[in-house]
Design an enzyme around this catalytic site. Structure first.
Site, PDB file in Angstrom:
ATOM      1  N   SER A  54       0.800  -1.223   0.000  1.00 38.44           N
ATOM      2  CA  SER A  54       0.000   0.000   0.000  1.00 38.44           C
ATOM      3  C   SER A  54       0.835   1.276   0.000  1.00 38.44           C
ATOM      4  CB  SER A  54      -0.959   0.021   1.197  1.00 38.44           C
ATOM      5  OG  SER A  54      -0.245   0.189   2.404  1.00 38.44           O
ATOM      6  N   LYS A  91       0.723   4.397   6.693  1.00 45.20           N
ATOM      7  CA  LYS A  91       0.056   5.256   5.717  1.00 45.20           C
ATOM      8  C   LYS A  91       0.575   6.693   5.857  1.00 45.20           C
ATOM      9  CE  LYS A  91      -3.000   2.147   4.302  1.00 45.20           C
ATOM     10  NZ  LYS A  91      -2.237   0.954   4.608  1.00 45.20           N
TER      11      LYS A  91
END
Length: 87
Positions: A28, A65
């Site tokens: 990700s 993230k």
């Protein structure tokens, strides 16, 4: 001529008591240059700010993230278009 051994802790870790290492898992964050299996140095003493890459705990699981914290909105943004932001 031999120099003293190189200790990476001296160059990469400013607060040993607040620092730990983890391996990235998943894809990700590939757009940020973080790939599956990469070794990450995490310093818990740093206060997260807008646009920094952060480690967060969601539902008891760690996630890596980019933090979006602006105009009262908070989200965790992936760096891979195959994933959705987390509000």
């Amino acid at each position: 001529y031999m120099e003293a051994p190189l200790n990476l802790h001296d160059y990469l870790i400013s607060k040993p008591a607040a620092t730990f290492f983890v391996r990235a898992k998943g894809d990700s964050m590939t757009g940020a240059g973080i790939f599956d299996g990469d070794l990450l140095i995490i310093d818990r003493s740093i206060t997260p700010r807008h646009d920094q890459v952060v480690v967060a705990i969601l539902d008891g699981e760690f996630t890596l993230k980019r933090l979006y914290k602006k105009d009262g909105e908070i989200a965790l943004l992936p760096e891979n278009p195959n994933y959705s932001p987390i509000q």
